[in-house]
Write a protein that holds these residues in place. Structure first.
Motif, PDB file in Angstrom:
ATOM      1  N   ASP A 145      -6.449   7.386  -4.129  1.00  0.00           N
ATOM      2  CA  ASP A 145      -6.354   5.971  -4.468  1.00  0.00           C
ATOM      3  C   ASP A 145      -6.930   5.125  -3.352  1.00  0.00           C
ATOM      4  OD1 ASP A 145      -5.497   5.418  -6.948  1.00  0.00           O
ATOM      5  OD2 ASP A 145      -3.528   4.637  -6.370  1.00  0.00           O
ATOM      6  N   ARG A 146      -6.511   5.460  -2.143  1.00  0.00           N
ATOM      7  CA  ARG A 146      -6.962   4.670  -1.002  1.00  0.00           C
ATOM      8  C   ARG A 146      -8.480   4.822  -0.800  1.00  0.00           C
ATOM      9  NH1 ARG A 146      -3.079   5.990   3.712  1.00  0.00           N
ATOM     10  NH2 ARG A 146      -2.335   7.394   2.082  1.00  0.00           N
TER      11      ARG A 146
ATOM     12  N   ARG B  78       0.771   4.924  -2.187  1.00  0.00           N
ATOM     13  CA  ARG B  78      -0.535   5.191  -2.785  1.00  0.00           C
ATOM     14  C   ARG B  78      -1.018   6.557  -2.332  1.00  0.00           C
ATOM     15  NH1 ARG B  78      -2.861  -0.214  -3.032  1.00  0.00           N
ATOM     16  NH2 ARG B  78      -2.246  -0.937  -5.083  1.00  0.00           N
TER      17      ARG B  78
ATOM     18  N   MET C 169       0.831  -1.201   0.000  1.00  0.00           N
ATOM     19  CA  MET C 169       0.000   0.000   0.000  1.00  0.00           C
ATOM     20  C   MET C 169       0.867   1.253   0.000  1.00  0.00           C
ATOM     21  SD  MET C 169      -3.213  -0.691  -0.082  1.00  0.00           S
ATOM     22  CE  MET C 169      -4.208  -2.147  -0.027  1.00  0.00           C
TER      23      MET C 169
ATOM     24  N   THR D 164     -14.279  -1.618  -1.642  1.00  0.00           N
ATOM     25  CA  THR D 164     -14.390  -2.682  -0.652  1.00  0.00           C
ATOM     26  C   THR D 164     -15.763  -2.636   0.018  1.00  0.00           C
ATOM     27  OG1 THR D 164     -12.041  -2.348  -0.261  1.00  0.00           O
ATOM     28  CG2 THR D 164     -13.212  -3.742   1.306  1.00  0.00           C
TER      29      THR D 164
ATOM     30  N   TRP E 232     -10.222   2.583  -3.168  1.00  0.00           N
ATOM     31  CA  TRP E 232     -10.126   1.189  -2.721  1.00  0.00           C
ATOM     32  C   TRP E 232     -11.129   0.930  -1.602  1.00  0.00           C
ATOM     33  CZ3 TRP E 232      -8.207  -3.132  -4.516  1.00  0.00           C
ATOM     34  CH2 TRP E 232      -7.234  -3.072  -5.522  1.00  0.00           C
TER      35      TRP E 232
END
Lengths: 280, 405
Positions: free
Chosen positions: A8-9, A4, A1, A16, A12
């Motif tokens: 971006d996170r 990033r 990770m 999720t 994600w």
């Protein structure tokens, strides 16, 4: 990770959440239904107003139902035995396929694959008749055998991929160290293939546990009927009363062993167990 | 402790390929014996046959007088160290080393004693409870050695045990293995493709090429008296220079110089003469003519146009080219030796001379070089046979000398 960016996170995390919600909402709904009293079932609300365990332990709850209790025992017994047998057989078969040079090796592998591609529903009719003449109808072996047949190919393929990863030198080293071929397999190769063995065990168990087709077609009484089939035979207290709450409760209960199995085995699926065997 | 006798041991694979052809030699009790050759020469197959991992297609393998062809590897009491180490990743270092003893049902106190002793020798004591995954390459190598020595086996078999280590560690482990073997005095068969390892470790060395044993002898014999072109080209670093030669009576014409063969070389030639021979000159048999002194008359002097100089500190390598090449006879050999540019494609040959560091050689300049004619080798280009051999046939069935390593 590492490295990033924040956006971006965020993406994600969002992805999720979407996937988890999508997958878990039906399960949560099932849990909610199982906790509702009968009169609330159709109110269309997600959260039950009065939480009750009637569907589990009440007078008409699933735990008080003889049919369900017998089905639980059948399910656990049949799935465990099928898993044990299929994984044991598949381990030996996969090891032989990977390590030995025998004629018809590819035929065995492609034959196994062909069985896996066969639609189970197409053999239900013949199987029903055969099992009746073999006196296997409505027995544990009557279900264990088809479960093994349909899970062995997958187990063999998974395990042979794992065995292929184990350096052959370890076999040879064990043999030179004084081990018989079986000792070399049991003390060196099998422990190293453990992640593969547990992976296939999970797959076989899930198949056997969740199967509905064989369970309804090849059983007729509590002698061998498993939970998925038994749920379909639930009846309400009267013919106008559909047992939604009990079905939901039974579905929740039947999910728990699967989760427990996966959690137990998952701990054993440690990647990179063979690291350090050879150069590096 | 064991004497291993190979009697025409042959390996033929199912597809008809002969990996080992009639290997015929004896490995003496307590000897450090090396099997060396380029990759694919059958040396590992031969080792696997000795340990029992490969069936023997023909011939007999005897350990201490009894034929072991059909004995299972587990009953041969030999310990093997693999190139990949092959240590068991799911066991700790201690369990790895105890594994063969547990299988042999040695009692626990004895296992502990032997494992601790071996760990002491190999400096693994503080790592005994670690898993191999956390060890460095050198430590893993020592674990593999440890697993071999705890058994007190009849023989150690090592299959390129050092080739996965980096250069510095390799030299260090090489010395450790030599010391260990001397201390334990256990018969050891060691496979390598590295001629330096072979020369430094071995009491005796067998050189293999395409499944055939070319020569068995002490490193000194192989170096000073190679049986054929292959051994001559394989042993020694930098490799022997191979030049086309023409023999006319006692006159030998080399590309760079014409010389009179010394009496000693001529007597070994036993009257052979021919236009087409291959001469072999080791790099150290050249010298800067200015530094030779009173030995000058034992050889010939010629001028060489030095192209490149590699200064090594204690010595220097001078590279020069000569016209004329024996490449048509050497193509096959070059392929086996995995060397490139053994001779230039343009009919020129590249020569390396090993000179004293005091030499005043400079690049791109002419230098008078001296060649020691008494150390010349002459080979038959067709058969590769060394025509100037000192010993007609080196004894291959017994240890000739046991050199302290």
């Amino acid at each position: 990770m590492r490295g990033r960016s924040t956006s971006d996170r965020m993406l994600w995390a969002l992805g999720t959440v979407v996937v988890v919600v999508y997958a878990l909402v039906p399960v949560a709904w099932l849990v909610s239904l199982s906790l509702k009293p009968a009169e609330e079932i159709t109110d269309g609300k997600f959260f039950p107003r009065d939480v009750t365990f009637d569907n589990y332990t009440g007078a008409s709850g699933v735990f008080e139902d003889d049919q369900f209790r017998a089905a639980m025992i059948n399910s656990i017994g049949i799935a465990l035995i099928a898993t044990l047998l299929a994984v044991t057989l598949a381990t030996f078969a996969a090891y032989a396929i990977v390590r030995l040079d025998f004629p018809g090796k590819t035929i065995v592998l492609s034959g196994a694959l062909a069985i896996a591609m066969f639609p189970p529903v197409s053999i239900i009719g013949p199987l029903f008749n055969m099992w009746r003449s073999f006196k296997l109808f409505d027995t544990w072996p009557g279900l264990i055998i088809p479960y093994m047949t349909f899970t062995l190919p997958l187990a063999i393929w998974t395990l042979s991929a794992f065995f292929r990863e184990i350096p052959w030198d370890l076999d040879k080293a064990a043999r030179v160290d004084g081990a018989t071929p079986f000792q070399a397999f049991r003390r060196v190769i099998a422990p190293l293939a453990a992640p593969g063995i547990f992976t296939s065990a999970i797959l076989v168990f899930i198949f056997a546990w969740n199967d509905f087709l064989f369970a309804t077609a090849l059983t007729s009484t509590d002698r061998a009927r498993t939970v998925p089939a038994a749920i379909a035979f639930f009846t309400g207290s009267s013919q106008f009363d559909f047992p939604t709450g009990q079905i939901a409760a039974a579905s929740v209960i039947v999910t728990i062993p699967i989760i427990v199995m996966v959690l137990i085995f998952q701990r054993r699926i440690v990647a990179g167990l063979t690291s350090g065997a050879v150069k590096g | 402790m064991a004497e291993i006798v190979l009697d025409k041991v042959t390996k033929t694979f199912a597809d008809g390929f002969e990996a080992v052809k009639e290997a015929d030699f004896t490995i003496g009790d307590g000897e450090f014996f090396i099997l060396v050759g380029p990759s694919g020469c059958g040396k590992s197959t031969l080792l696997n046959m000795i340990v029992g991992l490969e069936d023997i297609s023909g011939g007999e393998l005897k350990v201490d007088g009894s034929v072991v062809n059909d004995i299972d590897p587990k009953d041969r009491n030999m310990a093997m160290v693999f190139q990949s180490y092959a240590i068991y990743p799911h066991m700790t270092v201690r369990e790895n080393m105890a594994f063969p003893l547990k299988l042999a049902k040695v009692d626990q106190d004895e296992i502990d004693r032997r494992v601790n002793e071996a760990a002491g020798v190999l400096e693994l004591k503080e790592h005994l409870d670690r898993k191999p995954g956390n060890l460095s390459g050198g430590q893993r190598q020592r674990v593999a050695m440890g697993r071999a020595i705890v058994r007190e086996p009849a023989a150690f078999l090592m299959d390129e045990p050092l080739s996965n280590l980096d250069a510095k560690l390799r030299v260090q482990m090489r010395t450790e293995i030599a010391k260990l073997q001397q201390r334990l005095e256990t018969t050891t068969v060691y496979v390598t493709h590295d001629q330096t390892e072979a020369m430094t470790l071995g009491d005796r060395v067998a050189v293999l090429r395409r499944g055939e044993v070319q020569q068995v002898g002490s490193p000194k014999e192989l170096y000073n008296d190679p049986a054929n072109l292959f051994v001559a080209g394989f042993i020694g670093s930098p490799a022997m220079n191979l030049l086309p030669a023409e023999l006319d009576g006692d006159r030998l014409r080399l590309p760079m110089v014409e010389l009179t063969l010394p009496e000693d070389v001529r007597s070994r030639l036993a009257g052979r003469s021919g236009a087409d021979l291959i001469a072999g000159v080791r790099p150290e048999h050249f010298e800067d003519a200015a530094l030779v002194g009173d030995k000058l008359d034992d050889g010939v002097t010629f001028d060489a146009d030095i192209e490149v100089i590699e200064w090594m500190g204690a010595e220097l390598y001078a590279h020069f080219g000569v016209s004329g090449s024996a490449s048509e006879h050497l193509a096959d050999l070059a392929e086996d030796l995995e060397t490139v540019g053994m001779s230039g494609g343009d009919g020129a040959t590249h020569v390396v001379a090993r000179l004293d560091a005091a030499s005043g050689a400079t690049e791109a300049a002419s230098l008078p070089l001296w060649l020691d004619t008494s150390r010349l080798f002459l080979f038959d280009p067709a058969t590769g046979e060394n025509l100037t051999r000192r010993a007609a046939s080196a004894p291959t069935d017994a240890r000739t000398d046991h050199q302290p390593a």
